[in-house]
Design a protein around this motif. Structure first.
Motif: not given
Ligand SMILES: Cc1cc2nc3c(=O)[nH]c(=O)nc-3n(C[C@H](O)[C@H](O)[C@H](O)COP(=O)(O)OP(=O)(O)OC[C@H]3O[C@@H](n4cnc5c(N)ncnc54)[C@H](O)[C@@H]3O)c2cc1C
Ligand code: SF4
Length: 488
Positions: A428-432
């Protein structure tokens, strides 16, 4: 005005003119010409203007295809360009190299009805090429400059799409790449006969003009750690692609003249770019006068066989363990390769590379396709006693790519990866797993397509914008927000 679309019943499908195979074999120029204005308008006018356009649904960037086809049919090209570029940073690149038969055109309703698809990719290229000629393509100029900085690792399509989108919003964007040129696989992997380099170089100049800062010959892991980039920038995007070549485990794989596909293609592309390439000049990575065997059935294998033809190989064979229907490469590219003289040896698996010091032949076995596996593809089974030999003094292994071990390369064990080695992120956030570090393109989804990398880059830019804004708001009253406006 009389209706300009829905002409598919009376007007047949026409692709732009394709150069003859004989001509193509002699150079690395693109093989398709461009539509002239009348042909583009006529072919765009074949669109049936579906209420639910499946072409758009199956286009990874959800291009508004029926609208720009209608505008092209009506000769309203500047508007067509505006609509086309609103969803895609590099429409003229996708128009050339997307496997349209699997994406938009494969799902065109009039194709399904037996009339032949609208030539969507060719019209898309035509619109943007016209835009370049007319001066409609302009660098992204933000309405206001922000102080917040984003660091992007990788100048391939994912990194560049993100850079352009972020720049549009006013961010200060720094792109780091270990290569000496911008473009990633679009410049060093994909050969000229599919995508001429000027098309990518023109985009690179546009990004410089938009104020993106490029740091080339800069390898993260060698010239800086990921941690150092995190300290320097408000957010970081990892868009490094996948470069670890898969190998074939057979005797003789270490013989001289057995090469990984990318070594071969990068050398050929560098030669075409005018670089000094000793391994080409001394004949090592030049197929001229050689019997070439390429192992694999994907797009990379297709690019290798067609490059070898153009370099003047004596013979070029492509060995693939499944059949034509089950190969991953685009059927259009296989047909082009066959026209150019490539011989496909279907249902064949290498058993050994033979030779003293250098390879002189491939021993292969026939393959039988058994029951489908979990993915639905039939499993290849070796037919016992079916071995045979193929003469080959150059073997190219094109078996696909896996991600490099980024946590080690970046000296950052906290960066989590999946069991396939891709960088793990929240979809959803594309954060690692690291706060403020995002991922996009092949390194996040595995070896894929340019258009998917563009889509990821655009999505990541949105997520990064949201993250920086939220952080600035969280900085609270009294503190200067991280993205304070520097100039209106
Ligand atoms: C031979 C070949 C042919 C292909 N043909 C097609 C085609 O016809 N159509 C299609 O749609 N797709 C094709 N693809 C796939 C397509 O090229 C990729 O899916 C796409 O380029 C992925 O984009 P990306 O931005 O994720 O990565 P890349 O394009 O790989 O770019 C990544 C960039 O990151 C840089 N980088 C890596 N590590 C570091 C580091 N540590 N520090 C700094 N920089 C780093 C690299 O130098 C590179 O420039 C092909 C691929 C290959 C190999
Ligand atoms: S981007 Fe690719 S899939 Fe989408 S319309 Fe263009 S050619 Fe088709």
């Amino acid at each position: 005005m009389a209706r300009k679309t829905l002409k598919f019943v009376n007007v047949g499908k026409r692709m732009p003119e394709k150069r003859s195979a004989e001509m193509r074999r002699r150079d690395f120029d693109e093989i398709y010409a461009r539509f002239d204005p009348d042909k583009a308008s006529e072919q765009a006018g074949r669109c049936s203007q579906c209420g639910v356009p499946f072409c758009q649904v199956h286009c990874p960037v959800h291009n508004n295809i029926p609208d720009w086809l209608m505008l092209t049919a009506e000769g309203r090209l500047e508007e067509a360009y505006e609509v086309s570029q609103a969803t895609n940073n590099f429409p003229e690149i996708c128009g050339r190299i997307c496997p349209q038969d699997r994406l938009c055109e494969g799902n065109c309703v009039i194709e399904q009805a037996g009339h032949g698809t609208v030539t969507i990719g060719a019209v898309e290229s035509y619109i943007t090429e016209t835009a370049w000629e007319q001066g409609w393509v302009k660098p992204a100029k933000p309405r206001r400059e922000l102080e917040a900085e984003v660091g992007i690792i990788g100048a391939g399509p994912a990194g560049l799409a993100a850079a352009e989108q972020l720049r549009r919003k006013g961010y200060q964007v720094h792109v780091y790449d270990r290569y000496d040129r911008i473009g990633g696989l679009m410049i060093y992997g994909i050969p000229n006969f599919k995508l001429e380099k000027y098309v990518v170089e023109r985009r690179a100049r546009l990004l410089y003009d938009a104020g993106v800062h490029f740091h080339l010959n800069f390898e993260v892991g060698r010239d800086a750690t990921l941690e150092e980039l995190r300290e320097k920038h408000d957010a970081v995007l990892i868009a490094t692609g996948v470069y670890k070549a898969r190998d074939v485990k057979v005797p003789g794989v270490g013989l001289r003249n057995v090469f990984p596909a990318l070594d071969y293609l990068v050398t050929s592309n560098r030669k075409g770019l005018g670089d000094d390439v000793p391994r080409f000049e001394d004949g090592t990575l030049n197929a001229e006068g050689k019997h070439v065997a390429v192992i694999g059935g994907g797009d990379t294998a297709m690019d290798c066989v067609r490059t070898a033809v153009r370099q003047g190989a004596k013979s070029v064979k492509c060995l693939y363990r499944r059949n034509r229907q089950n190969m991953p490469g685009s059927q259009r590219e296989v047909a082009n390769a066959e026209e150019e003289g490539v011989e496909f040896v279907w249902l064949s698996a290498p058993q050994a590379f033979l030779g003293d010091e250098a390879v002189s032949a491939v021993r292969a076995a026939r393959v039988h396709l058994g029951v489908p596996d979990a993915t639905g593809r039939q499993t290849p089974q070796i037919v016992k006693g079916s071995d045979y030999e193929i003469e080959a003094d150059m073997v190219i292994k094109a078996l696909g790519f896996d991600p490099e071990d980024l946590p080690t390369l970046f000296d950052c064990p906290a960066l989590e990866t999946t069991r396939w080695g891709t960088v793990k992120m929240d979809f959803r956030t594309m954060m690692t797993s690291l706060d403020g570090v995002f991922a996009a393109g092949d390194i996040a989804r595995g070896a894929s397509l340019v258009v998917w990398a563009i889509r990821d880059g655009r999505d990541a830019a949105e997520q990064i914008d949201g993250y920086i804004k939220a952080k600035a708001q969280g900085a609270g009253a009294g503190e200067a927000p991280a993205h304070a406006v520097a100039a209106e």
